[in-house]
Write an enzyme that holds these catalytic residues in place. Sequence first.
Site, PDB file in Angstrom:
ATOM      1  N   GLY A   6       3.782   1.034   8.406  1.00  0.00           N
ATOM      2  CA  GLY A   6       4.877   0.089   8.618  1.00  0.00           C
ATOM      3  C   GLY A   6       4.538  -0.985   9.636  1.00  0.00           C
ATOM      4  N   GLY A   7       5.097  -2.164   9.441  1.00  0.00           N
ATOM      5  CA  GLY A   7       4.922  -3.250  10.399  1.00  0.00           C
ATOM      6  C   GLY A   7       4.543  -4.544   9.708  1.00  0.00           C
ATOM      7  CB  ILE A   8       4.203  -7.923  11.095  1.00  0.00           C
ATOM      8  CG1 ILE A   8       5.720  -8.175  11.115  1.00  0.00           C
ATOM      9  CG2 ILE A   8       3.421  -9.204  10.859  1.00  0.00           C
ATOM     10  CD1 ILE A   8       6.196  -9.010  12.251  1.00  0.00           C
ATOM     11  CB  CYS A  47      -6.507  -1.827   0.625  1.00  0.00           C
ATOM     12  SG  CYS A  47      -6.355  -0.352  -0.401  1.00  0.00           S
ATOM     13  CG  HIS A  83      -7.330  -9.506  10.134  1.00  0.00           C
ATOM     14  ND1 HIS A  83      -8.117 -10.611   9.835  1.00  0.00           N
ATOM     15  CD2 HIS A  83      -6.892  -9.007   8.956  1.00  0.00           C
ATOM     16  CE1 HIS A  83      -8.128 -10.785   8.519  1.00  0.00           C
ATOM     17  NE2 HIS A  83      -7.393  -9.830   7.965  1.00  0.00           N
ATOM     18  CG  LEU A 107      -1.999  -1.129   1.221  1.00  0.00           C
ATOM     19  CD1 LEU A 107      -2.997  -0.905   2.362  1.00  0.00           C
ATOM     20  CD2 LEU A 107      -2.734  -1.249  -0.109  1.00  0.00           C
ATOM     21  CE1 TYR A 148      -1.386  -6.898  10.667  1.00  0.00           C
ATOM     22  CE2 TYR A 148      -3.448  -8.017  10.158  1.00  0.00           C
ATOM     23  CZ  TYR A 148      -2.579  -6.970   9.948  1.00  0.00           C
ATOM     24  OH  TYR A 148      -2.875  -5.997   9.031  1.00  0.00           O
TER      25      TYR A 148
HETATM   26  P1  NAI Z   1       3.067  -4.752   3.572  1.00  0.00           P
HETATM   27  O1  NAI Z   1       3.473  -5.912   4.413  1.00  0.00           O
HETATM   28  O2  NAI Z   1       3.141  -4.902   2.096  1.00  0.00           O
HETATM   29  O3  NAI Z   1       3.934  -3.470   3.977  1.00  0.00           O
HETATM   30  C1  NAI Z   1       4.367  -3.240   5.294  1.00  0.00           C
HETATM   31  C2  NAI Z   1       5.742  -2.588   5.218  1.00  0.00           C
HETATM   32  O4  NAI Z   1       6.201  -2.398   6.567  1.00  0.00           O
HETATM   33  C3  NAI Z   1       6.783  -3.437   4.493  1.00  0.00           C
HETATM   34  O5  NAI Z   1       7.374  -2.719   3.429  1.00  0.00           O
HETATM   35  C4  NAI Z   1       7.806  -3.770   5.562  1.00  0.00           C
HETATM   36  O6  NAI Z   1       9.141  -3.792   5.099  1.00  0.00           O
HETATM   37  C5  NAI Z   1       7.590  -2.632   6.556  1.00  0.00           C
HETATM   38  N1  NAI Z   1       8.041  -3.047   7.885  1.00  0.00           N
HETATM   39  C6  NAI Z   1       7.813  -4.226   8.532  1.00  0.00           C
HETATM   40  N2  NAI Z   1       8.465  -4.257   9.699  1.00  0.00           N
HETATM   41  C7  NAI Z   1       9.126  -3.069   9.790  1.00  0.00           C
HETATM   42  C8  NAI Z   1       9.997  -2.531  10.764  1.00  0.00           C
HETATM   43  N3  NAI Z   1      10.313  -3.203  11.882  1.00  0.00           N
HETATM   44  N4  NAI Z   1      10.495  -1.299  10.548  1.00  0.00           N
HETATM   45  C9  NAI Z   1      10.177  -0.604   9.420  1.00  0.00           C
HETATM   46  N5  NAI Z   1       9.363  -1.073   8.454  1.00  0.00           N
HETATM   47  C10 NAI Z   1       8.856  -2.296   8.644  1.00  0.00           C
HETATM   48  O7  NAI Z   1       1.600  -4.327   4.026  1.00  0.00           O
HETATM   49  P2  NAI Z   1       0.517  -3.490   3.203  1.00  0.00           P
HETATM   50  O8  NAI Z   1      -0.433  -4.426   2.559  1.00  0.00           O
HETATM   51  O9  NAI Z   1       1.180  -2.462   2.398  1.00  0.00           O
HETATM   52  O10 NAI Z   1      -0.285  -2.799   4.406  1.00  0.00           O
HETATM   53  C11 NAI Z   1       0.100  -1.536   4.926  1.00  0.00           C
HETATM   54  C12 NAI Z   1      -0.498  -1.404   6.311  1.00  0.00           C
HETATM   55  O11 NAI Z   1      -1.909  -1.519   6.228  1.00  0.00           O
HETATM   56  C13 NAI Z   1      -0.038  -2.491   7.283  1.00  0.00           C
HETATM   57  O12 NAI Z   1       0.125  -1.906   8.571  1.00  0.00           O
HETATM   58  C14 NAI Z   1      -1.192  -3.471   7.308  1.00  0.00           C
HETATM   59  O13 NAI Z   1      -1.272  -4.135   8.549  1.00  0.00           O
HETATM   60  C15 NAI Z   1      -2.376  -2.539   7.090  1.00  0.00           C
HETATM   61  N6  NAI Z   1      -3.505  -3.224   6.453  1.00  0.00           N
HETATM   62  C16 NAI Z   1      -3.430  -3.577   5.132  1.00  0.00           C
HETATM   63  C17 NAI Z   1      -4.511  -4.184   4.515  1.00  0.00           C
HETATM   64  C18 NAI Z   1      -4.504  -4.505   3.052  1.00  0.00           C
HETATM   65  O14 NAI Z   1      -5.571  -4.848   2.517  1.00  0.00           O
HETATM   66  N7  NAI Z   1      -3.348  -4.429   2.365  1.00  0.00           N
HETATM   67  C19 NAI Z   1      -5.721  -4.505   5.274  1.00  0.00           C
HETATM   68  C20 NAI Z   1      -5.685  -4.112   6.658  1.00  0.00           C
HETATM   69  C21 NAI Z   1      -4.609  -3.456   7.200  1.00  0.00           C
HETATM   70  C1  15L Z   2      -5.022  -7.367   6.445  1.00  0.00           C
HETATM   71  O1  15L Z   2      -4.948  -6.848   7.569  1.00  0.00           O
HETATM   72  C2  15L Z   2      -3.810  -7.753   5.672  1.00  0.00           C
HETATM   73  O2  15L Z   2      -2.726  -6.864   5.922  1.00  0.00           O
HETATM   74  C3  15L Z   2      -4.069  -7.817   4.182  1.00  0.00           C
HETATM   75  O3  15L Z   2      -2.977  -8.456   3.549  1.00  0.00           O
HETATM   76  C4  15L Z   2      -5.360  -8.574   3.862  1.00  0.00           C
HETATM   77  O4  15L Z   2      -5.225  -9.901   4.170  1.00  0.00           O
HETATM   78  C5  15L Z   2      -6.512  -7.947   4.630  1.00  0.00           C
HETATM   79  O5  15L Z   2      -6.234  -7.756   6.006  1.00  0.00           O
HETATM   80  C6  15L Z   2      -7.828  -8.746   4.528  1.00  0.00           C
HETATM   81  O6  15L Z   2      -8.405  -9.064   5.567  1.00  0.00           O
HETATM   82  O7  15L Z   2      -8.280  -9.003   3.409  1.00  0.00           O
END
Ligand code: NAI
Ligand code: 15L
Length: 260
Positions: A72-74, A165, A112, A14, A135
């Site tokens: 940022g994060g897991i 997303c 979640h 994202l 998580y």
């Molecule tokens: P992603 O896993 O692709 O990106 C997370 C980024 O955080 C990664 O680039 C990673 O290197 C970085 N990261 C992890 N540990 C770190 C640390 N210790 N220090 C610095 N950076 C660190 O996740 P995505 O899909 O881009 O999601 C972005 C945010 O949105 C996350 O917090 C996720 O939990 C949240 N989210 C995303 C959803 C989705 O549909 N993609 C749904 C719900 C929440």
């Molecule tokens: C999240 O929180 C995850 O970061 C994303 O990868 C998707 O799995 C999303 O939820 C979901 O519930 O579809």
Amino acid sequence: MQKHILLTGASGTLGRVVAPRLSAAGYRLRLSDVKPFPDPIPEGASFVQADLADGAAVSGIVAGADAIIHFGGISAEQPFRPVIEANILGLTHIFEAARQGGQRVVFASSNHAIGYYERGRTLDTRDPMRPDGYYGLSKAYGELLGRMMFDKHGLESVHVRIGSCLPAPTEARHLSTWLSHDDLERLLIAAIEAPETGHAIVWGVSANAASWWGEDDAARIGYVPQDDASRFGLLPEPGDAIAQRFQGGAFASDGYSRDD
Ligand code: NAI
Ligand code: 15L
């Protein structure tokens, strides 16, 4: 004057979607991640590599920003120890640094945090959280940390409980949980620009006809979603019976051991 925004998790899925969009919308961006940014750096932006578990490094990236978008994060279910480092400790560092600098925090929370509600039940953001794993529990912690920081210190935050997303929904659950990329951009800009937010919780979801999620602070911050997953028609229903039963889908069935 252009606002200066810190975007953590910039190198993730994202982050890479929103960085060029926010830059095009006129924001000056400081991108940060533990991994290098894999795309060309958008015009006027900079990138700083930092680990969220390192408090001094987090203070450094927060200093001078006007607001923080914390991605940022897991982002998936993992054992508690890595979740503590990146999400619990990392998020606390972000909020502590913001408390010093007074920056509003826009936090990527997640569905979640409520993943153990059954599908079809309509929730509002005052319903008790029911995380579907470590998580989701870390996201619940983030929302509560924001609550405490506002009550105790007046620090504003917007907690975006993101559903799924994606460029387009790909499975039946997404008909309820989908957040389009355009609506994500609208939501982030609303969260940054709202004159006041206090402690706000907003469902990170498009205007899906089949949504499970009701009352929240969207209107208060000025977020008006425009997309709707229903235009994609019927979609497949993957996963086992537990995934199909709960709003958290596959995260809810991951490691599920109840005999029922
Ligand atoms: P992603 O896993 O692709 O990106 C997370 C980024 O955080 C990664 O680039 C990673 O290197 C970085 N990261 C992890 N540990 C770190 C640390 N210790 N220090 C610095 N950076 C660190 O996740 P995505 O899909 O881009 O999601 C972005 C945010 O949105 C996350 O917090 C996720 O939990 C949240 N989210 C995303 C959803 C989705 O549909 N993609 C749904 C719900 C929440
Ligand atoms: C999240 O929180 C995850 O970061 C994303 O990868 C998707 O799995 C999303 O939820 C979901 O519930 O579809």
